[in-house]
Design an enzyme around this catalytic site. Structure first.
Site, short mmCIF file in Angstrom:
data_model
loop_
_atom_site.label_atom_id
_atom_site.label_comp_id
_atom_site.label_asym_id
_atom_site.label_seq_id
_atom_site.Cartn_x
_atom_site.Cartn_y
_atom_site.Cartn_z
N ASP A 278 25.49 -18.43 -4.69
CA ASP A 278 25.66 -19.01 -6.03
C ASP A 278 25.59 -20.54 -6.08
O ASP A 278 26.23 -21.22 -5.28
CB ASP A 278 27.03 -18.65 -6.62
CG ASP A 278 27.32 -17.17 -6.63
OD1 ASP A 278 26.47 -16.39 -6.18
OD2 ASP A 278 28.40 -16.80 -7.10
N GLU B 166 31.11 -11.91 -13.22
CA GLU B 166 31.20 -13.11 -12.39
C GLU B 166 30.57 -14.31 -13.10
O GLU B 166 29.79 -14.16 -14.04
CB GLU B 166 30.47 -12.89 -11.05
CG GLU B 166 31.00 -11.71 -10.25
CD GLU B 166 30.33 -11.58 -8.89
OE1 GLU B 166 31.07 -11.57 -7.90
OE2 GLU B 166 29.09 -11.48 -8.82
#
Length: 537
Positions: free
Chosen positions: A61, A244
């Protein structure tokens, strides 16, 4: 950050070979250490030329993306000691244009409170935190601690939110001695990925936080003391997996100038073509609650979840904070991979890259709101030689086509036809991307595009996406960069990002209708020059 990997991969990663551990420990200059001979050739075959990749080891990420004093900062989930997911650090890179990157030393590393999971960073312009001064505003990172021992014991919630700050423009970081600043409820496992922004109307910082199957909003006057505001999402959008990386931000409607609020939300699994993906919501935020726009709520009910990218390989995307008002753009970056196979792709010295940086635009159409995504204008500086074939196909040296932008324009095919671009090489491998006239949907076909032996989930099916535009003229723009293809159709109304692993570069591109090459209305290939990341100096 992915909960399935948290539960299964951490122990294995601790035992993994310490790839380049010494180099990482000695900072960014050592990160640029080179592989030698055949190993160098093998590992660099799929390294993209104008997308960001780490010098080596594992990345996922994007985190803490912030613009400050002419510099774009990219932090990211990083495991410097292995090429698979493990105890997370924040890697760091800087750029003047989101394309030419300089590797920086690791910004945040695990400590006694846990590993460093996803989060965000802001410029504290008014020094509300007290970490800087009025003359030297601090950069403040807000991140999740994950304590694996607490998760295994079940005695305490494993995740909490914490702060770190920099007073030297991001060169070094100090963790706040009062960490953690926000703790989970006793029975809450997934409690992570804080995205923070200043909300002028309420004179407070607003945090968007992923909490299992929904988003929770918190407020703070100083980034240290937080109180709960509201929650959103338990009964909206896709719920095939854990939520998320939320991101709540204002955005203008291109046609009217009205302000709406955009909420980005990643989910794994549950994406439209399998595995991980990022959905979005359009609504209003009053400083306390996010409420769906009624028209967008009807869209969700009628059409189902709305995705920022319908391909398999754009996840955990978030926006840059503190982009100057004079710029006015909403700028986003995503992780170009999918948790279904991210740890198995055929690179070993390094794993994973980022998508192209993109500008997000909100458009209002007859059917409702559509979020467009376009490559940032800075990409124009990489454009080189342009080839405009006078026929239906073009043969180029592999070095020219493997880093390129292909544009094609044609009229919508009839209900029985498929019209697409086909990229191929001498080995008979081919990648196809275009429109199916029968279904009215775009498709991306990588089933014969190259290597797929590393995962049964990588290239087992045709991937599809809806066409939002109504014009009878189809516009496709496809960016190739050695191991990836990114489709921007109809001026960004539909996007598909896909990893590819051809055994040799594609050297031919042709426009095909019903299996036959034909001449489209417009057709050109533009070579894109490399913008490799460099070590810090």
């Amino acid at each position: 950050m992915n909960s399935r990997l948290i539960r299964g991969a951490l122990a294995a990663s601790l035992a993994a070979p310490l790839l380049f551990a010494t180099a990482i420990a000695h900072g960014a200059g050592a990160q640029d250490s080179q592989l030698k001979g055949a190993d160098m050739m093998q590992q660099e075959q799929y390294r993209p030329g104008y997308h960001y990749t780490p010098a080596q080891a594992w990345m996922n990420d994007p985190n803490g993306m912030v613009y400050y004093r002419g510099v774009y900062h990219l932090f990211y989930q990083f495991h410097p000691h292995s090429n698979v997911w493990g105890p997370m650090h924040w890697g760091h890179a800087t750029s003047p244009d989101m394309l030419h990157w300089t590797h920086q030393p690791v910004a945040l590393a695990p400590d006694e409170l846990g590993a460093i999971f996803s989060g965000s960073a802001v410029v504290d312009w008014n020094n509300t935190s007290g970490f800087g001064t009025a003359e030297n505003q601090p950069l403040v990172a807000i991140y999740t601690y994950h304590n694996e021992a607490d998760r295994l014991s079940g005695q305490r919630p494993p995740q909490s939110q914490a702060l770190a700050y920099s007073t030297d423009q991001g060169a070094s970081w100090t963790k706040y001695t009062g960490n953690p600043v926000l703790k989970a409820a006793p029975d809450q496992g997934d409690f992570r990925d804080p995205k923070v922004r200043w909300h002028e109307a309420s004179n407070s910082w607003i945090m968007s936080l992923a909490v299992g199957d929904h988003v929770a909003f918190y407020a703070s006057p100083d980034l240290k003391q937080w109180h709960f505001l509201s929650q959103f999402g338990k009964d909206a959008g896709a719920h095939g997996g854990v939520w998320e990386c939320p991101d709540l931000l204002p955005i203008r409607v291109a046609e009217t100038g009205a302000q709406k609020w955009l909420l980005l939300l990643s989910i794994n699994p549950g994406g439209p073509n399998g595995g991980s993906a990022t959905q979005y919501f359009i609504g209003d935020f009053d400083g306390r609650q996010f409420v769906l726009d009624p028209a967008f709520a009807r869209q969700l009910k009628q059409d189902g979840p709305q995705w920022i990218d319908w391909g398999r390989d754009n996840y955990a995307g978030v926006t840059w904070s503190d982009v100057p008002a004079a710029d006015g753009r909403v700028l986003m970056l995503g992780w170009m991979s999918n948790w279904d196979y991210a740890t198995k792709v055929p690179t070993s010295a390094w794993r994973s890259g980022m998508t192209l940086p993109r500008e997000l635009q909100l458009h209002q159409q007859a059917q409702g709101y559509v979020l467009h995504s376009l490559p940032v204008r800075e990409l124009d500086a990489l454009k080189g030689h342009v080839s405009q074939p006078q026929a239906a196909e073009l043969v180029l040296p592999g070095s020219a086509l493997e880093q390129s932008e292909t544009y094609v324009e044609f009229r919508q095919p009839d209900g029985r036809s498929k019209a697409y671009l086909e990229f191929s090489n001498a080995q008979g491998e081919s990648y196809k991307v275009g429109l199916d006239g029968q279904t009215g949907r775009y498709f991306s076909d990588r089933r014969q595009a190259g290597r797929k032996d590393f995962s049964e989930q990588f290239a087992s099916a045709l991937h599809t996406a809806p066409r939002h535009a109504q014009s009878p003229v189809i516009k496709l723009r496809v960016y190739l960069d050695r191991n990836s293809a990114e489709l921007f159709a109809d001026d960004g109304a539909t996007q598909m990002s896909e990893l590819l692993f051809p055994t040799s570069p594609y050297t031919r591109v042709r426009f095909v209708v019903d299996g036959q090459a034909v001449q489209p209305a417009a057709f050109k290939v533009t070579q894109l020059n490399t913008s490799p990341a460099a070590p810090a100096r």
